[in-house]
Design an enzyme around this catalytic site. Structure first.
Site, mmCIF file in Angstrom:
data_model
loop_
_atom_site.group_PDB
_atom_site.id
_atom_site.type_symbol
_atom_site.label_atom_id
_atom_site.label_comp_id
_atom_site.label_asym_id
_atom_site.label_seq_id
_atom_site.Cartn_x
_atom_site.Cartn_y
_atom_site.Cartn_z
ATOM 1 N N HIS A 163 82.907 20.620 54.010
ATOM 2 C CA HIS A 163 81.880 20.087 53.129
ATOM 3 C C HIS A 163 82.409 18.908 52.304
ATOM 4 C CE1 HIS A 163 77.998 20.695 51.152
ATOM 5 N NE2 HIS A 163 78.599 20.356 50.028
ATOM 6 N N SER B 98 72.164 17.995 52.405
ATOM 7 C CA SER B 98 71.665 19.289 52.881
ATOM 8 C C SER B 98 71.969 20.391 51.880
ATOM 9 C CB SER B 98 72.341 19.620 54.205
ATOM 10 O OG SER B 98 73.732 19.701 54.017
ATOM 11 N N HIS B 99 71.128 21.388 51.855
ATOM 12 C CA HIS B 99 71.427 22.630 51.152
ATOM 13 C C HIS B 99 71.006 23.780 52.058
ATOM 14 C CE1 HIS B 99 72.433 23.825 46.788
ATOM 15 N NE2 HIS B 99 73.415 23.170 47.332
#
Lengths: 730, 79, 229
Positions: free
Chosen positions: A45, A90-91
């Site tokens: 990430h 994004s989540h």
């Protein structure tokens, strides 16, 4: 005795090689605080370790780009000393585990990326992908995600103006929530994150720190298994009210001239924000962790460094400006604390009540951040599908009805009416069109925004699919009359350790890069979300793109709605009847296969330039042709304007269904007054653009080659699917 | 010392959230659930400086914690 | 007309309200922060929409107790015109300036769209530029707009001609289908007894500009400017 066992290393997601590298950099065994920092800084990430090699190939520059990838968001110039700052992020994983909070905090995070750089957010977009509509979790996820976005975005008072929502079984275990924020700033007052000035105070403001989402960043980089729903770390909870205060306070602080550098605390919280600021500025940093405002009792340095509590900011102030900054935070009832200072040691030193509890070298850790050249195999482009071989006994009107009411075509009004899309008083193009348009406050300029992705094309041919998405955003921006300026990419894929998935990543990025270069349309920000897999089942490759364009006179903007009877309907671009990977083939014939349509970038540019010029000369009705081809495009224009149309299928066409529903690229539909149609076609020809008159507007039916259906009936099908579907679950 | 406050909707005031939960429980197969009414439970920690009378807490309810147009409240002071 | 807009933490239609007023007035109103304890000398006060205090506890409840609201109540009681839109309407009911309360929408969802309103009382300083019975198009954007008042209160509101607007269809019919949020008697906006305070869920300030898709909200501000100049 060693504090760090191999199990603890594994729990922190470090591979054996990464652990060795960590020992080498430290010159000793790290303690738990330090290990935690390594783990989040080297997570997929934060480090983009699988994709970095390929992301570097994307074009990121143009004369109007003020700041490309690498900062919190991309910045482009829109003249008059104004800049647009935007990014999509994004989540996905948090939204699957806790849809409401996951989606809400996704909106909060992306807003912070934008206002951190000095912009007042002016609109939000979101691209949502869910599993099959019949899957047991889908409704629950749709409902939670939409209310999370609504709850957060509405409260902060930023209009949510555009987006997309698609359903496919590959997202059953991994829904996607890609949120985009767009902000407006003064071009000469952009804020960056590189820390500078040894001795300058490191200041924390916003909410207090709790135990939210500890190790969220590592979670977002690991494949799901059935039991990850059980093992979930504490989910972050968003507080949009505080975010609104943080926005106002940050923008106010930015007017005082006291900021050296600023960064929001997003994924990996205080660790990644402080680390990145120091690393970019080439300085050291010393943090007094006991000074961090804490929400809970008994918090440890480890938790403070890794907490993902929301609505927090980190700023390096000019010396002596603390009091002025604190007064602003007091006004907005926000926490304020000086938590450390910049040093010249090049190290990050963590202190807890005066005692050193961590000491890491910044540059070596950042530079050694792993970059993998993961093995990949190219996805072979499948065979093309000969339209003549597609057998269909479904009539064209029945096919149109089926498509119109299909989950992937039906109106998403149920979603966007839950979003405040008008607050701030500048939404001139509301949701439902090709692009939404937000007026630049107190001017006549408009910003056109869209988000697009065609995962089914990317699955069949990642390279061509990647090109297609760029072209699709380009067309959506063009169709309202705006000039496409730049793109943000949000690349969602499965497990990159599988060569076929890595092949999808490489192919899509290459295709996106090729198209962006050809259209002079750089990528200025982005985000990568990998490991979107459950039990070895990956999602379709989903590189979502968000795009921004500028229209200098919003009064000239075009929209998709038919405006009046008796106008000629003209298709720009060539229609051959491409059915491979089309919605018609998938939905009407039940075949998810075939090579996707080819994108001719040169034609794309030529047609786009022509369309834009004509809109500025008075064409007020325009729609790009995408999923479902000409038939669906004209139906959408008829439904938007409550005016019918009659389409004539050319006599030389062999398969009418392919002509009507084929998805050849690079096409638009415009309408012009009937007496000007021939001249328009000639003019297009002179510009090297294929143009064909295919029918005229008028009446109350959509008529395709003599067969018709009422616009009202079609509209019912289009509008009712989603409310009916959601109601069925209540 | 703590005060526990329950805020509930008055009888006759429609409670759409309660209705939705009632319906959802039925769909989940929990039979025999009659009317569902949703309220709020508020816990107040009372420090030494606080006036620890029921009357004081009731004033808090009347002025802020409850809207007496539609809500009732119930106060309990516990050690 | 001298106008002020009150700004609470979490207000987010304050700028929209300022722009809306400016369209009719030709100059910007004063913006007043909620911690102020005094109001400037004004004859019109707008309480804008948004999520003051995050809508926590109950919409409008905490703002209604801000220092500035005591002043707003005083001015309202002295006859100053006060308009509360959306969250502003909620605040005015919580502050006791208007009867009733705004509850969660009957369908439990946030609703943002254009709706039609039937003008019920066109003889106030807010509504004199509309005609009675006219259907106007104004956007709503709320989660808690479901107007409730007890039977006796409702009766007195109706008897005293305090209903300003009702939800209706495009043709002006006040129907169950047009009642977007479950409000009693389709009430979208109400006045106080003296008709100098108006609270409404729909946002007139959002449609005062043709570029935004309509101007049906503008006559409300035009009427105020005319009445107060």
């Amino acid at each position: 005795m060693s504090e760090i066992t191999p199990e603890i290393v594994a729990e922190h997601g470090l591979s054996e090689d990464e652990w060795k590298l960590c020992l080498e950099i430290m010159g000793r065994e790290p303690n738990l605080n330090e290990l935690g920092i390594f783990s989040v800084m080297w997570s997929e990430h934060c480090s983009y370790k699988s994709s970095k090699k390929w992301l570097k190939t994307l074009p990121t520059e143009a004369p109007w780009v003020i700041c490309g990838p690498g900062e919190n968001a991309g910045v482009i110039d829109i003249e008059d000393n104004q800049a647009i700052i935007f990014k999509m992020e994004s989540h996905n994983h948090p939204s699957y585990i806790e849809p409401y909070q996951g989606a809400a905090t996704g909106v909060g995070g992306i807003l912070r990326d934008v206002f951190t750089m000095g912009a007042r957010p002016i609109c939000n977009l979101n691209a949502l992908r869910f599993g099959d509509v019949d899957h047991e979790k889908t409704r629950h996820l749709v409902s939670g995600v939409v209310s999370g976005i609504s709850g957060y975005g509405n409260c902060v008072g930023v209009p949510t103006v555009a987006g997309e929502c698609e359903f496919h079984s590959s997202y059953n275990g991994n829904n996607l929530v890609n949120a985009m924020a767009v902000g407006l700033a003064d071009a000469d007052n952009i804020f960056y994150s590189a820390a500078a000035g040894v001795g300058n105070p490191v200041v924390y403001f916003g909410s207090k720190t709790g135990r939210d989402g500890i190790h969220g960043a590592t979670m977002a980089s690991a494949e799901f298994t059935e039991d990850s729903e059980e093992k979930r770390p504490t989910v972050q909870v968003g507080d949009p009210f505080t975010e609104k205060l943080v926005i106002e306070a940050t923008l106010e602080l930015m007017q005082t001239g006291s900021i050296v550098a600023i960064q929001d605390m997003g994924a990996a919280g205080l660790t990644s924000s402080s680390f990145e600021m120091a690393s970019k500025g080439g300085v050291g940093v010393e943090l007094e962790l006991d000074q961090v405002p804490m929400r809970e009792e008994g918090m440890t340095p480890y938790e403070l460094m890794l907490s993902e509590s929301q609505e927090r900011m980190l700023v390096i102030l000019k010396p002596g400006m603390e009091a002025e900054a604190k007064a602003i935070m007091d006004k907005w009832d926000l926490e304020f604390a000086v938590i450390g200072k910049l040093t010249d040691t090049g190290n990050m030193v963590l202190k807890w009540h005066g005692e050193v509890v961590g000491d890491l070298p910044i540059d070596p850790l950042a530079l050694a951040s792993p970059e993998y050249d993961r093995p990949w195999v190219k996805t072979e482009r499948p065979a093309e599908i000969d339209a003549a071989s597609v057998e269909s006994n479904v009539g064209r009107i029945d096919a149109l009805k089926t498509l119109t009411a299909h989950p992937n075509f039906a109106s998403k009004r149920w979603i966007w009416e839950q979003y405040d899309h008008m607050v701030m008083g500048d939404t001139v193009g509301r949701p439902g069109g090709d692009s939404a348009i937000v007026r630049v406050h107190e001017t006549n300029k408009g910003i056109a925004v869209t988000s697009d992705c065609s995962p089914r094309y990317c699955y069949q041919d990642p390279h061509e699919g990647g090109k297609q998405i760029v072209a699709e955003t380009y067309r959506n921006i063009t169709a309202v009359g705006a000039t496409p300026l730049a793109v943000t990419d949000n690349l969602n894929f499965g497990n990159p350790e599988r060569p076929e998935i890595m092949g999808q990543i490489v192919g899509c990025i290459e295709g996106i890069g090729e198209a962006c270069r050809a259209l002079d349309y750089p990528i200025v920000s982005g985000n990568v979300s990998l490991y979107n897999e459950t039990n070895g089942q990956g999602i379709l490759p989903t590189p979502t793109l968000g795009a921004v364009g500028l229209i200098k006179d919003i009064d000239k903007a075009a929209s998709v709605a038919f405006k009046k009877d008796g106008q000629a309907i003209i298709v720009l671009g060539e229609t051959k009847g491409w059915l491979g990977a089309s919605r018609y083939l998938e939905i009407i014939c039940g075949r998810e296969e075939g090579a996707p349509p080819l994108v001719d970038l040169e034609a794309e540019l030529k047609t786009g330039n022509f369309v834009r010029a004509e809109i500025l000369c008075g064409v007020d009705t325009c729609h790009d042709i995408s999923d479902g081809g000409i038939a669906v495009a004209v139906a959408e224009m008829a439904m938007a304007g409550n005016i019918g149309c009659s389409i004539d299928i050319p006599a030389n066409v062999e398969q009418a269904y392919a002509w009507l529903f084929g998805e050849d690229q690079g096409r638009y539909i415009v309408t012009v007054d009937a007496d000007k149609a021939d001249a328009f076609v000639v003019k297009a020809g002179e510009a090297g653009v294929t143009a064909n008159i295919i029918g005229q507007t008028g009446g109350s039916d959509v008529v395709l080659g003599g067969e018709g259906i009422g616009v009202a009936e079609l509209k019912d099908l289009h509008e009712n699917w989603m409310p009916d579907y959601m109601a069925a679950g209540e | 010392m703590k005060a526990k406050v329950h805020v509930t909707l008055k009888n006759g005031v429609l409670d759409p959230q309660g209705k939705a939960v009632e319906h959802a429980l039925g769909t989940l197969g929990f039979d025999g659930v009659g009317e569902v009414r949703i309220g709020k439970y508020i816990e107040l920690e009372l420090t030494d400086a606080a006036e620890k009378t029921k009357e004081n807490i009731e004033n808090m309810c009347k002025q802020l914690l409850a809207n007496t147009v539609i809500e009732n409240f119930d106060v309990e002071i516990v050690e | 007309m001298k106008a002020a807009v009150i700004v609470f933490p979490g207000s987010n239609c304050d700028r929209d309200m300022m722009v809306g007023i400016e369209h009719s007035l030709g100059r910007k109103p004063e913006m007043v922060w909620h911690k102020e304890t005094e109001l400037p000398d004004v004859d019109f006060i707008a309480v804008p929409g948004g999520f003051s205090y995050g809508d926590y506890l109950r919409c409008g409840a905490m703002s209604a107790h801000s220092p500035i609201m005591r002043e707003v109540v005083k001015k309202a009681n002295a006859g100053v015109r006060v308009l509360g839109v959306c969250n502003g309407f909620q605040i005015l009911t919580e502050a006791g300036l208007l009867p009733g309360v705004l509850m969660r929408n009957a369908k439990l969802k946030f609703i943002c769209k254009d709706v039609h309103l039937k003008v019920e009382n066109a003889s106030t300083d807010f509504t004199s530029k509309y005609s009675a019975g006219q259907a106007i198009r104004i956007p709503v954007a709320h989660h808690d707009g479901n107007y409730f008042a007890a039977d006796d209160v409702l009766k007195s509101i109706e008897d005293n001609n305090q209903v300003a607007f009702r939800y209706c269809d495009e043709a002006g019919n006040v129907s169950e289908e047009a009642n977007i949020n479950g409000s009693r008697n389709n009430i979208a906006g109400i006045l106080n007894e003296n008709k100098n305070v108006l609270g409404m869920m729909p946002h007139p300030e959002r449609l005062c500009d043709a570029q935004l898709g309509g101007t049906d909200g503008k006559p409300l501000f035009d009427a105020l400017v005319e009445a107060l100049s």
